[in-house]
Design a protein around this motif. Structure first.
Motif, PDB file in Angstrom:
ATOM      1  N   ARG A   1       0.923  -1.391   0.037  1.00 37.04           N
ATOM      2  CA  ARG A   1      -0.137   0.041   0.052  1.00 37.04           C
ATOM      3  C   ARG A   1       0.831   1.173   0.006  1.00 37.04           C
ATOM      4  NH1 ARG A   1      -4.670  -0.423   3.917  1.00 37.04           N
ATOM      5  NH2 ARG A   1      -5.285   1.375   2.847  1.00 37.04           N
ATOM      6  N   PHE A   2       0.812   1.856  -1.217  1.00 38.96           N
ATOM      7  CA  PHE A   2       1.675   3.165  -1.133  1.00 38.96           C
ATOM      8  C   PHE A   2       0.959   3.949  -2.541  1.00 38.96           C
ATOM      9  CE2 PHE A   2       3.369  -0.287  -4.016  1.00 38.96           C
ATOM     10  CZ  PHE A   2       3.275   0.218  -5.260  1.00 38.96           C
ATOM     11  N   CYS A   3       1.623   5.134  -2.765  1.00 42.26           N
ATOM     12  CA  CYS A   3       1.351   5.828  -3.869  1.00 42.26           C
ATOM     13  C   CYS A   3       2.340   6.688  -4.632  1.00 42.26           C
ATOM     14  CB  CYS A   3       0.365   6.795  -3.569  1.00 42.26           C
ATOM     15  SG  CYS A   3       0.832   8.189  -2.487  1.00 42.26           S
ATOM     16  N   THR A   4       2.193   6.853  -5.896  1.00 44.31           N
ATOM     17  CA  THR A   4       3.204   7.686  -6.576  1.00 44.31           C
ATOM     18  C   THR A   4       2.522   8.972  -6.627  1.00 44.31           C
ATOM     19  OG1 THR A   4       2.192   7.203  -8.722  1.00 44.31           O
ATOM     20  CG2 THR A   4       4.238   5.765  -7.890  1.00 44.31           C
ATOM     21  N   LEU A   5       3.262  10.020  -6.585  1.00 46.27           N
ATOM     22  CA  LEU A   5       2.706  11.293  -6.399  1.00 46.27           C
ATOM     23  C   LEU A   5       3.672  12.444  -6.939  1.00 46.27           C
ATOM     24  CD1 LEU A   5       0.373  13.110  -5.035  1.00 46.27           C
ATOM     25  CD2 LEU A   5       1.930  12.861  -2.860  1.00 46.27           C
ATOM     26  N   ILE A   6       2.980  13.553  -7.362  1.00 49.37           N
ATOM     27  CA  ILE A   6       3.755  14.755  -7.704  1.00 49.37           C
ATOM     28  C   ILE A   6       3.021  15.930  -6.886  1.00 49.37           C
ATOM     29  CG2 ILE A   6       4.216  16.748  -9.296  1.00 49.37           C
ATOM     30  CD1 ILE A   6       5.168  14.413 -11.158  1.00 49.37           C
ATOM     31  N   PHE A   7       3.741  16.569  -6.200  1.00 52.18           N
ATOM     32  CA  PHE A   7       3.064  17.643  -5.303  1.00 52.18           C
ATOM     33  C   PHE A   7       3.743  19.056  -5.765  1.00 52.18           C
ATOM     34  CE2 PHE A   7       3.015  20.773  -1.888  1.00 52.18           C
ATOM     35  CZ  PHE A   7       1.622  20.949  -1.920  1.00 52.18           C
ATOM     36  N   GLY A   8       2.997  20.125  -6.194  1.00 51.99           N
ATOM     37  CA  GLY A   8       3.594  21.365  -6.542  1.00 51.99           C
ATOM     38  C   GLY A   8       3.080  22.497  -5.965  1.00 51.99           C
ATOM     39  N   LYS A   9       3.828  23.392  -5.756  1.00 54.57           N
ATOM     40  CA  LYS A   9       3.413  24.927  -5.532  1.00 54.57           C
ATOM     41  C   LYS A   9       3.650  25.831  -6.749  1.00 54.57           C
ATOM     42  CE  LYS A   9       3.550  24.631  -0.581  1.00 54.57           C
ATOM     43  NZ  LYS A   9       4.001  25.317   0.590  1.00 54.57           N
TER      44      LYS A   9
END
Length: 386
Positions: free
Chosen positions: A247-255
């Motif tokens: 159980r995990f996730c791939t992700l891009i977070f930006g500002k």
């Protein structure tokens, strides 16, 4: 001595038997049929065979079955309801043929009748089971759609001077995927955004997606660094999931921070496919943020940061791997195995957020069943200078 007589076989066969003249008037009926119908063996002689049928069955026989029998000489596997002496309706399978003389002139009819009560009960049960399954499937689909909508923002909130567009491709109407995205204000000059993909499907994936979305929104308020936001999320997931490696996730977070005539973009990436940047000059390339690890897979992950300016005419596109891993229909080939996505991007640059989302949605629709996983697309663009 065992009785193997033809008479015994005729009278006590496991099916009802009738001999009738060419007008359908019964000459003889066997004991099996008269027992089923509750008649005295001699009372059926001289009656029309159709008198044993329901009104609707009689009409059907006179207008359809009878003419077919007379023209073709055979009638196979017809289901009718017969009426017993006490008025009970009995479902029966009817088979018949015509006995003709040497000159092919019809002499009489041979009619065989098999009790279809068990078959009728089976068909009723099967119909009820199918209706129940359809109702259950309808409820599952409605639940999945409601749950899916609850995990996506009702609307994006881009700042003035930024165009935002999104698209969600549902691979299965019965399952909830783990793709998610959002765009939201953090201050008067800064906006946060993210796009990711949780492992697995169904309710467990939905729970993890919900946890991830709300944690990201909360962490973004306290941390200016997107990489630190991902670390905070990783800590929460590690605590909540208890180290479950599946159980995990791939992700891009930006500002996004407003600059003179565009936006400064600061990204943090956790094992997600790199975004595409469409330049106002017609260029298209991947943002350099490859190498980060998925969120929640280890207690000490490595995330990757990148910074650039989204200038007038530029468009940034984030997507999940349902797009790149879609089957092309050629063997086991996936869409982006040979760099097709970058070629697609270069063919569509320069573009805007709404135009590229329309193009990507058309691309996904073209794959049809080849898209085996849900796909989310988020595009952010700065309109060109007038």
């Amino acid at each position: 001595m065992t009785d193997y007589s033809v008479e015994d076989f005729w009278q006590h066969a496991p099916s009802g038997q009738i001999i009738a003249d060419t007008d359908g008037r019964m000459i003889q009926a066997n004991a099996t049929l008269t027992k089923w119908l509750g008649y005295d063996p001699n009372t059926l002689r001289g009656k029309l065979f159709t008198d044993l049928l329901t009104v609707s069955g009689r009409i059907l026989y006179d207008t359809h079955f009878g003419p077919l029998l007379n023209m073709g000489g055979e009638l196979n596997g017809v289901t009718v309801d017969m009426v017993s002496a006490d008025g009970t309706r009995l479902p029966m399978f009817l088979t018949a043929n015509v006995k003709s003389d040497a000159y092919q002139k019809p002499q009489f009819l041979r009619i065989s009748i098999v009790d279809a009560s068990d078959r009728r009960a089976y068909e009723v049960d099967l119909l009820q089971a199918r209706q129940q399954a359809e109702r259950e499937q309808g409820r599952v689909r409605k639940f999945a759609e409601t749950l899916r909508r609850s995990l996506l923002p009702p609307m994006l909130s881009p700042p003035a001077g930024l165009e935002a567009a999104e698209y969600y491709y549902t691979a299965s109407v019965d399952e909830v995927g783990g793709d998610f995205y959002d765009l939201f204000p953090l201050s008067r000059t800064t906006w946060g955004f993210f796009l990711g993909d949780v492992s697995g499907k169904g309710v467990e994936a939905a729970v993890l997606t919900s946890l991830t979305r709300y944690t990201l929104r909360a962490a973004a308020v306290y941390d200016d660094d997107p990489v630190e936001v991902l670390h905070n999320l990783n800590t929460v997931l590690s605590q909540e999931l208890g180290g479950e490696l599946s159980r995990f996730c791939t992700l891009i977070f930006g500002k996004l921070t407003r600059s003179d005539d565009g936006f400064d973009v600061h990204l943090g990436s956790g094992g997600h496919p790199p975004p595409l940047l469409f330049g106002a000059d017609g260029s298209a390339y991947y943002v350099d943020n490859i190498g980060g690890q998925a969120v929640g897979i280890t207690t000490e992950p490595h995330f990757v940061a990148s910074q650039f300016v989204l200038a007038p005419g530029d468009t940034l596109v984030l997507y999940t791997d349902g797009l790149t891993e879609a089957s092309t229909g050629v063997g086991r080939e996936r869409y982006d195995d040979e760099g097709a996505l970058l070629r697609f991007a270069k063919a569509h640059s320069p573009t805007s957020a709404s135009r590229i989302v329309e193009s990507v949605s058309a691309l996904l629709e073209g794959f049809g069943a080849g898209v085996e996983d849900d796909t989310a697309v988020l595009a952010l663009g700065v309109p060109p200078r007038r």
